[in-house]
Design a protein around this motif. Sequence first.
Motif, mmCIF file in Angstrom:
data_model
loop_
_atom_site.group_PDB
_atom_site.id
_atom_site.type_symbol
_atom_site.label_atom_id
_atom_site.label_comp_id
_atom_site.label_asym_id
_atom_site.label_seq_id
_atom_site.Cartn_x
_atom_site.Cartn_y
_atom_site.Cartn_z
ATOM 1 N N ARG A 164 25.737 39.448 43.957
ATOM 2 C CA ARG A 164 26.850 38.211 44.332
ATOM 3 C C ARG A 164 27.190 37.418 42.929
ATOM 4 O O ARG A 164 26.472 36.237 43.059
ATOM 5 C CB ARG A 164 26.511 37.523 45.358
ATOM 6 N N PRO A 165 27.705 37.618 41.971
ATOM 7 C CA PRO A 165 27.673 36.749 41.009
ATOM 8 C C PRO A 165 28.537 35.501 41.111
ATOM 9 O O PRO A 165 29.652 35.673 41.987
ATOM 10 C CB PRO A 165 28.607 37.427 39.921
ATOM 11 N N ALA A 166 27.861 34.429 40.946
ATOM 12 C CA ALA A 166 28.682 33.072 40.912
ATOM 13 C C ALA A 166 29.836 33.027 39.739
ATOM 14 O O ALA A 166 29.243 33.078 38.646
ATOM 15 C CB ALA A 166 27.671 31.922 40.727
ATOM 16 N N ALA B 78 41.225 29.374 38.851
ATOM 17 C CA ALA B 78 41.682 30.587 39.470
ATOM 18 C C ALA B 78 40.815 30.813 40.577
ATOM 19 O O ALA B 78 39.838 31.578 40.457
ATOM 20 C CB ALA B 78 41.931 31.519 38.505
ATOM 21 N N ARG B 79 40.848 30.051 41.937
ATOM 22 C CA ARG B 79 39.731 30.364 42.784
ATOM 23 C C ARG B 79 39.756 31.576 43.544
ATOM 24 O O ARG B 79 38.853 31.885 44.020
ATOM 25 C CB ARG B 79 39.858 29.121 43.679
ATOM 26 N N GLU B 80 41.115 32.160 43.661
ATOM 27 C CA GLU B 80 40.999 33.337 44.415
ATOM 28 C C GLU B 80 40.366 34.513 43.505
ATOM 29 O O GLU B 80 39.742 35.203 43.901
ATOM 30 C CB GLU B 80 42.464 33.920 44.375
ATOM 31 N N ALA B 81 40.494 34.488 42.188
ATOM 32 C CA ALA B 81 39.954 35.435 41.307
ATOM 33 C C ALA B 81 38.461 35.131 41.217
ATOM 34 O O ALA B 81 37.637 36.087 41.574
ATOM 35 C CB ALA B 81 40.223 35.192 39.812
ATOM 36 N N GLU B 82 37.858 33.839 41.648
ATOM 37 C CA GLU B 82 36.506 33.588 41.535
ATOM 38 C C GLU B 82 36.016 34.029 42.961
ATOM 39 O O GLU B 82 34.731 34.843 42.755
ATOM 40 C CB GLU B 82 36.185 31.947 41.497
ATOM 41 N N HIS C 166 32.196 38.950 45.220
ATOM 42 C CA HIS C 166 32.111 39.763 46.564
ATOM 43 C C HIS C 166 31.508 41.084 45.922
ATOM 44 O O HIS C 166 32.108 41.830 45.505
ATOM 45 C CB HIS C 166 33.422 40.297 47.108
ATOM 46 N N GLY C 167 30.066 41.393 46.391
ATOM 47 C CA GLY C 167 29.673 42.657 45.993
ATOM 48 C C GLY C 167 29.304 42.912 44.588
ATOM 49 O O GLY C 167 29.575 42.313 43.676
#
Lengths: 163, 291
Positions: B210-212, B227-231, B236-237
């Motif tokens: 799960r990369p931050a 871009a929080r949605e992209a983050e 995820h996974g």
Amino acid sequence: MADRRSIEVTVNDETYRHEVPVRLLLSDYIRDYLRLTGTHVGCEQGVCGACTILFDGRPARSCLLLAVQADGARIETVESLSVDGTLSDIQLAFHENFGLQCGFCTPGILMNTTFFLGQNPNPTEDEIREDLAGHLCRCTGYQHIVDSIIAAADRRAAASDSA
Amino acid sequence: MKPAPFDYHRPETLGEALDLLAELGPDARPLAGGQSLIPFMNFRLARPAALVDLNRVEGLAGIACDDEGLTVGAMTRQWDLEHSSETRARCPVLPAALRWVGHTATRARGTVGGSMAHADPAAELPVVAVALDAQMTVAGADGTTRSIPGGDFFLDHYTTALGPGDVLTEVRFPSLPASSGWGFEEFAFRSGDFAIASAAVTLESGDGIRPAARVVLGGVGTTPVRAREAELVLGHGEPTQATWCDAGEAAASEIDPLDDEIPAGYRRQIVANLVEKACANAWARRGGPNG
């Protein structure tokens, strides 16, 4: 606060003293006070690169500096390149490779190239083109300018090989 | 195309500069490299009553490094930061971004602090400041010093958290952990032009699953935009090639770019592409020299 200020500037190894309005641009100081009209003024917003000089050894847009900021600085303009009428190696390469047509952009390009080849004596064509992006030429399409800079670099490499 | 009249002051210490700015009031502007302010003045878009030239102020330029990052004096020239071996070793995203900042002649004069304080929405250094969680050190008119996180510094176009009389004195860029990677991508019509869009991405692999992620965009809003949605997509996974593409699409959908001479839809497509590339590069660079 006075709107004029005294400055002492070394330009092409000559030291000048003038009292100048603080809002005078360095490009106008060089042209109008020193009569060194090789430095060309194109856009006065830092985009075209025609007014590029060396300021303390580094390229700078003289239209984005105030003359008062040059107090104590060392400046080279295009007039510094040839010595006693003999063209510098970069000027000669431009002459031989048709690196100019109208010549308006040429002084800025020559000064920037003087610095560029000092930093990067063996540049790739891509590196040359990226560096030239800071200079607008509306005549040549740049190809002959790129050729000239490559020729200048080659000439220097050949000269240092044979030395 | 000449600046309107102004008074010119040339302090030699930070204290003198702060005193002058306090005395002269909000119509005085600090002058750093001048590569944005002087064109604004030539166009008469800016008409400061006085300039306080910071170029002779002692102690405002220089790069100091330690194990955790770089501390860069506000008057450090962009060209010096770009070409410093410490920068390459500890914050390699900086030279990658700096090569997009104007041209050699403007970087040789333009400063790191000036670019931050000017806060052009298309500028590269603010994007990196938000991506890396840089800290801005600000000297206030009252003699105090405070630190502002990069994410809180940029408030609007050409507007920062700096108040009247404040001087930005240094920027602290933390190095990324070794398990991280970075990517910086930009698109402009010509090298050195203002960015149509830019993207800085950092990815920390953590346990490898799960990369931050941090995704920051330039040129698409009034400030650097996270871009929080992209983050979230990136968090995820186990990522695959499709993850980078999904992150790009998420970034493109969540922004609200201007619809001006560059159509908004075109900017979204550019953003999707830049984010995808920056993510792939960041992932490939994990474990490299300080990210």
